[in-house]
Design a protein around this motif. Structure first.
Motif, PDB file in Angstrom:
ATOM      1  N   TYR A 114       5.067   0.414   1.954  1.00 26.62           N
ATOM      2  CA  TYR A 114       4.214   1.468   1.395  1.00 26.62           C
ATOM      3  C   TYR A 114       2.747   1.074   1.487  1.00 26.62           C
ATOM      4  O   TYR A 114       1.898   1.883   1.883  1.00 26.62           O
ATOM      5  CB  TYR A 114       4.611   1.722  -0.069  1.00 26.62           C
ATOM      6  CG  TYR A 114       3.609   2.509  -0.863  1.00 26.62           C
ATOM      7  CD1 TYR A 114       3.501   3.884  -0.691  1.00 26.62           C
ATOM      8  CD2 TYR A 114       2.757   1.882  -1.762  1.00 26.62           C
ATOM      9  CE1 TYR A 114       2.569   4.597  -1.410  1.00 26.62           C
ATOM     10  CE2 TYR A 114       1.834   2.585  -2.484  1.00 26.62           C
ATOM     11  CZ  TYR A 114       1.733   3.950  -2.302  1.00 26.62           C
ATOM     12  OH  TYR A 114       0.805   4.654  -3.002  1.00 26.62           O
ATOM     13  N   VAL A 115       2.446  -0.191   1.155  1.00 23.60           N
ATOM     14  CA  VAL A 115       1.051  -0.631   1.188  1.00 23.60           C
ATOM     15  C   VAL A 115       0.501  -0.547   2.616  1.00 23.60           C
ATOM     16  O   VAL A 115      -0.603  -0.052   2.845  1.00 23.60           O
ATOM     17  CB  VAL A 115       0.928  -2.059   0.630  1.00 23.60           C
ATOM     18  CG1 VAL A 115      -0.484  -2.570   0.780  1.00 23.60           C
ATOM     19  CG2 VAL A 115       1.323  -2.088  -0.821  1.00 23.60           C
TER      20      VAL A 115
ATOM     21  N   PHE B 154       8.141  -2.162  -0.737  1.00 26.12           N
ATOM     22  CA  PHE B 154       6.876  -1.777  -1.351  1.00 26.12           C
ATOM     23  C   PHE B 154       5.703  -2.187  -0.472  1.00 26.12           C
ATOM     24  O   PHE B 154       4.706  -1.471  -0.361  1.00 26.12           O
ATOM     25  CB  PHE B 154       6.728  -2.402  -2.735  1.00 26.12           C
ATOM     26  CG  PHE B 154       5.575  -1.838  -3.508  1.00 26.12           C
ATOM     27  CD1 PHE B 154       5.684  -0.609  -4.116  1.00 26.12           C
ATOM     28  CD2 PHE B 154       4.370  -2.509  -3.592  1.00 26.12           C
ATOM     29  CE1 PHE B 154       4.618  -0.060  -4.802  1.00 26.12           C
ATOM     30  CE2 PHE B 154       3.299  -1.965  -4.277  1.00 26.12           C
ATOM     31  CZ  PHE B 154       3.423  -0.735  -4.884  1.00 26.12           C
TER      32      PHE B 154
ATOM     33  N   LEU C 144       6.648   6.617  -2.627  1.00 22.40           N
ATOM     34  CA  LEU C 144       6.436   5.744  -3.781  1.00 22.40           C
ATOM     35  C   LEU C 144       7.481   6.005  -4.860  1.00 22.40           C
ATOM     36  O   LEU C 144       8.062   5.068  -5.431  1.00 22.40           O
ATOM     37  CB  LEU C 144       5.033   5.988  -4.321  1.00 22.40           C
ATOM     38  CG  LEU C 144       4.518   5.071  -5.407  1.00 22.40           C
ATOM     39  CD1 LEU C 144       4.466   3.660  -4.893  1.00 22.40           C
ATOM     40  CD2 LEU C 144       3.127   5.496  -5.833  1.00 22.40           C
TER      41      LEU C 144
ATOM     42  N   LEU D 268      13.077  -5.440  -4.236  1.00 22.73           N
ATOM     43  CA  LEU D 268      12.286  -4.676  -3.276  1.00 22.73           C
ATOM     44  C   LEU D 268      12.448  -5.197  -1.862  1.00 22.73           C
ATOM     45  O   LEU D 268      12.021  -4.563  -0.912  1.00 22.73           O
ATOM     46  CB  LEU D 268      10.797  -4.728  -3.653  1.00 22.73           C
ATOM     47  CG  LEU D 268      10.452  -3.970  -4.930  1.00 22.73           C
ATOM     48  CD1 LEU D 268       9.069  -4.344  -5.397  1.00 22.73           C
ATOM     49  CD2 LEU D 268      10.519  -2.480  -4.686  1.00 22.73           C
TER      50      LEU D 268
END
Lengths: 505, 115
Positions: free
Chosen positions: A133-134, A130, A174, A187
């Motif tokens: 992704y950020v 995750f 996402l 994650l």
């Protein structure tokens, strides 16, 4: 304590923040741009040295234990990519000192550049899906703003396509992260990698793999999802083009390498077969697109697409030699491609155009520039003493050994067509007579210092290419070691989870 | 509850894709907004629609008593909403600037960079 893992992210973030503080001071922003990117380059080299000495380095953010907090992980591939980020960042920062207009600088060019570099470095170093992704979003937002800086008509048109396609890709990424979390309940990439094989029912895992493939394929500009790239990359100021061309698509390629070696390697016959087809078609469509173009930066943009195909080919073949070739190819390509874009910027500065029919006669005016172009262009096409030759040689040899003759043939053919494109650029820009009647070159407007600022990074990158070409051993050894790490994901898992894993079993 | 969420998310995705396939850039942005909201709802429902207690450990125990809601997808969705908000507000400004420069609300008239 291993601060060198976090520093390549923190330094650009800090530099961006400090140059925001000096919003009105042009001189300070320029000074910080060079200082910050030089700091990034130095710490990234420190990181690479310590990773190649001590193995995979891990830093748990906030001292939370591995599967619960966010880990920063630097394995060899990540460290190599960060060093390349540093090289390109430094070269582009120097080049922008001479080429970026006052209007662009006044609207935050340098802070955005730092932010982009921070996003790229973060994506290479994070060990949490995750968080990846950020970092992608950090990088994308900075790139959106850089792409539209100046608000000219082609920029707006290109930006709409670029923004839309990248947003769609982020949403797919996402969704895939969300679905993955619902399946494995974690994650952390290392934790995902060790939990995923315990699930039964491969159907959902395959579907997830394909979602990641599409999401990263859009970012990496792989076939058939590449069309946003040639629509956008030739519109912004040339330093921005070079930064994008060097780094952004390669973040997508890196993510593909990470995900398909660490997490989704359960069924290579299915996933990597699709990658193989994608690689072949990417190479072919990119190079054919370039053959039809007559604008300097558009030709180069299409060649980014075709070269991405070689890198994905390395991943798709999934043998040790192929992964070595892929890593080698990424390193070679980032340097050469950014350099070609920078050279197109110098040409634009000298003759005021990117259209091939308006250019010409540069060999007579500036033979040194012609030599620099020739080094990079022939390296891109894969001529023997240069870095591109070894990159292509390893990939193609791996293809032959794996028995993938069709796609290897495409790779060879695409090499030939790349040579055609580069020769076209050479003869149009440098060899033919200047189409304008008066041979009065407009480059008297360029000051001596400004020209030096533009040529120094170009010459430095060309020297890197030559160095890799004539002394390929060290980079090959690095690529070999990183391929070793990529192909035995249990080392990555053990480095991240460590003793936690033992307790859980 | 799960099936209601599934249908809602599906309808949102379908609407988003329909809007994005239109030629108008304003509708394109509306499509992007719906798309990101659909993704957010999807992540939100990933942990299962349980009416659980807050994930707090009562005094004297080492694990929470009874069923608790998984807090992580909510943290994720919060992050995703913030990011989507930033990116989408950029997209809205971009569309406005594009309209000012190109003077057209039609993607078919924005093909200068494609040829």
């Amino acid at each position: 304590m291993t601060p060198q893992i976090a520093l390549p992210i923190l330094i650009p973030l800090l530099a961006g923040a400090v140059s925001l503080v000096f919003w009105r001071s042009r001189g300070m922003q320029r000074f910080i741009a060079v200082l910050g990117t030089a700091g990034l380059l130095l710490t990234s080299i420190w990181l690479l040295v310590s990773v190649s000495r001590d193995g995979i380095l891990v830093m748990q953010m906030g001292d939370w234990q591995a599967p619960f907090g966010i880990s920063l992980v630097a394995d060899l591939l990540g460290a190599i990519m960060v060093v390349l980020t540093g090289i390109i960042g430094f070269a582009v920062a120097m080049f922008s000192l001479a080429t970026t207009g006052r209007g662009h600088e006044a609207f935050g060019y340098f802070p955005l550049m730092h932010l982009l570099l921070a996003g790229v470095a973060g994506a290479f170093l994070t060990g949490d899906i995750f968080n990846l992704y950020v970092w992608f979003e950090v990088m994308l937002v900075a790139s959106f703003a850089l792409l539209t800086l100046g608000s000219e008509k082609p920029q707006m048109e290109g930006a709409i396509k670029y923004v839309t396609l990248n947003l769609v890709s982020s949403v797919i990424f996402l969704i895939a992260v969300g679905l993955l979390y619902s399946m494995v309940g974690t994650l952390n990439m290392a934790d995902i990698a060790q939990r995923l094989p315990r699930l039964d029912g491969n159907g959902m895992v395959d579907a997830l793999a394909m979602m990641f493939l599409v999401a990263f394929g859009i970012k990496a500009a792989a076939f058939p999802l590449f069309f946003w790239l040639p629509a956008a990359y030739h519109t912004p100021p040339v330093a921005v083009s070079a930064l994008f061309a060097g780094l952004l698509t390669k973040v997508g390629v890196y993510a593909l390498y990470r995900v398909f070696t660490l997490i989704f390697h359960h069924d290579p016959g299915y996933t990597h077969e699709i990658l193989l087809w994608g690689a072949g078609l990417t190479m072919l469509s990119g190079v054919l697109g370039a053959a039809a173009q007559f604008e300097f930066r558009r030709v180069l943009s299409f060649h980014i697409v075709s070269q991405i195909g070689y890198m994905i080919l390395g991943l798709a073949l999934f043998t040790p030699l192929a992964i070595i070739g892929g890593v080698f190819y990424i390193a070679h390509h980032i340097i050469v491609k950014a350099n070609l874009f920078l050279i197109s910027g110098i040409v634009h500065r000298l003759q005021g155009s990117y259209r091939l029919e308006a250019l010409g006669g540069l060999y007579r005016q500036h033979p040194w520039l012609a030599v620099l172009f020739l080094i990079s262009a022939l390296s891109l096409a894969g001529m023997p003493p240069l870095s591109g030759f070894f990159a292509k040689f390893i990939v193609i040899r791996a293809g032959l050994e794996a028995g993938a003759y069709g796609v290897t043939f495409i790779a060879l053919l695409v090499g030939l067509l790349t040579l055609y494109s580069m020769v076209k650029l050479w003869s149009e820009v440098f060899w033919k007579a200047n189409p304008r009647e008066d041979d009065e070159a407009p480059d008297q407007a360029i000051g001596r210092g400004e020209l030096w600022l533009m040529v120094t990074p170009v010459a430095g990158l060309a020297l890197c290419t030559l160095f890799i070409g004539f002394n390929a051993g060290p980079l090959y050894a690095l690529a070999e070691a990183s391929a070793g790490q990529l192909l035995s994901p249990e080392r990555y898992i053990e480095a991240v989870l460590g003793d936690v894993r033992g307790g859980e079993r | 509850m799960e099936s209601l969420m599934a249908v809602t998310i599906g309808v949102l995705f379908a609407t988003a894709i329909y809007m994005m396939l239109r030629r108008s850039i304003v509708k394109l942005v509306i499509g992007l907004m719906l798309l990101s909201n659909a993704a957010n709802l999807l992540i939100f429902s990933m942990a299962g629609m349980v009416r659980g207690a807050p994930p707090l450990v009562p005094k004297g125990l080492s694990a929470p008593a009874g069923a608790v809601a998984d807090p992580l997808p909510q943290a994720l969705v919060l992050t995703a909403i913030v990011i989507a908000f930033g990116v989408l507000s950029f997209a809205v400004v971009l569309v406005r600037r594009a309209w000012e420069v190109v003077r057209a609300d039609d993607l078919d008239r924005m093909k200068d960079t494609d040829t």
